[in-house]
Design an enzyme around this catalytic site. Structure first.
Site, PDB file in Angstrom:
ATOM      1  N   ASP A   7      74.809  27.618  15.483  1.00 42.60           N
ATOM      2  CA  ASP A   7      75.709  28.146  16.510  1.00 42.60           C
ATOM      3  C   ASP A   7      75.278  29.578  16.799  1.00 42.60           C
ATOM      4  O   ASP A   7      75.591  30.486  16.040  1.00 42.60           O
ATOM      5  CB  ASP A   7      77.153  28.110  16.006  1.00 42.60           C
ATOM      6  CG  ASP A   7      78.128  28.619  17.059  1.00 42.60           C
ATOM      7  OD1 ASP A   7      77.975  28.259  18.245  1.00 42.60           O
ATOM      8  OD2 ASP A   7      79.041  29.384  16.693  1.00 42.60           O
ATOM      9  N   GLU A  68      73.220  24.960  20.166  1.00 42.85           N
ATOM     10  CA  GLU A  68      74.113  24.776  21.302  1.00 42.85           C
ATOM     11  C   GLU A  68      73.592  25.548  22.502  1.00 42.85           C
ATOM     12  O   GLU A  68      73.191  26.704  22.382  1.00 42.85           O
ATOM     13  CB  GLU A  68      75.524  25.252  20.946  1.00 42.85           C
ATOM     14  CG  GLU A  68      76.564  24.909  21.997  1.00 42.85           C
ATOM     15  CD  GLU A  68      77.973  25.233  21.528  1.00 42.85           C
ATOM     16  OE1 GLU A  68      78.717  24.318  21.156  1.00 42.85           O
ATOM     17  OE2 GLU A  68      78.322  26.441  21.530  1.00 42.85           O
ATOM     18  N   ASP A 141      82.386  30.017  13.471  1.00 42.12           N
ATOM     19  CA  ASP A 141      80.952  29.845  13.725  1.00 42.12           C
ATOM     20  C   ASP A 141      80.329  28.864  12.737  1.00 42.12           C
ATOM     21  O   ASP A 141      79.416  28.113  13.082  1.00 42.12           O
ATOM     22  CB  ASP A 141      80.236  31.204  13.623  1.00 42.12           C
ATOM     23  CG  ASP A 141      80.964  32.302  14.355  1.00 42.12           C
ATOM     24  OD1 ASP A 141      80.606  32.581  15.508  1.00 42.12           O
ATOM     25  OD2 ASP A 141      81.905  32.860  13.766  1.00 42.12           O
TER      26      ASP A 141
END
Length: 214
Positions: A7, A68, A141
């Site tokens: 992330d 992502e 996160d």
């Protein structure tokens, strides 16, 4: 298969590593957050993040890395630095000779929760449930990184440079194409992702334009 999810973030970069067996049962291997000192110049902060990603790869030996994809939002500075961290993660995967999966936020939500518009709390709850944890890792996160890893493990698509070699492909318009029968988890993901894309949930800018023109 061992999957590493990232992330991307400059202040906190989530790293989550899972193992998935042939029944698609996922198990937690490692989760952490790499932090960078805010008083440093950006390029030194990126170096700290890169070192943390490299260390995780060299310690746990994932077979694939997934990150992502970021979309432009109101906070351009935040998006810019996040994309810089994406570049660092992509470079680290390349230097270790690993394939790379890239997924949108709604793809991750749909894969983990069955809804492309799920809240962060819903995603965190499902991450804990899927990995059989008493509670989701903190900060967010860390849970997000695990959700990205789960998405890659269950979808098996979105691999950069692989074209349409994955089992299932969902177009931007919401069309679903498959090359073989889907598992129940893949079917749930495909249906949720197709619906999310048809309503513009993949990129909020598309939904806004649709509202203005509709």
């Amino acid at each position: 298969m061992r999957v590493m999810g990232i992330d991307p973030g400059l202040t906190r970069c989530g790293i989550g590593i899972i193992d998935v067996d042939d029944r698609r049962v996922a198990s937690l291997i490692h989760v952490s957050v790499v932090r960078s000192a805010s008083e440093l110049a950006t390029h030194f902060r990126l170096s700290q993040i890169a070192d943390g990603i490299d260390e995780a790869i060299e310690t746990f030996h994932p077979e694939i890395v997934a990150i992502e994809r970021v979309f432009a939002q109101d906070n351009l500075q935040s998006v810019t630095t996040t994309m810089q961290v994406m570049g660092i993660a992509m470079l680290s995967a390349a230097r270790h000779g690993l394939p790379l999966g890239v997924h949108t936020p709604s793809e991750v939500k749909a894969a983990v929760s069955g809804s492309g518009s799920a809240s962060k709390a819903q995603v965190e709850h499902m991450v804990a449930r899927i990995l059989r944890l008493k509670e989701a890792p903190k900060p967010a996160d860390a849970a997000d990184a695990l959700a990205i890893a789960i998405t890659q493990a269950w979808r098996g698509t979105g691999i950069a440079g692989a074209g349409e070699d994955g089992v299932v492909t969902v177009s931007l318009s919401g069309g679903v194409r498959t090359k073989q029968g889907l598992t129940p988890a893949q079917q749930v993901w495909a249906e949720a992702e197709a619906q999310a894309r048809r309503t513009g949930a993949v990129d909020p800018r598309r939904r806004k334009r649709g509202t203005q023109t509709g």
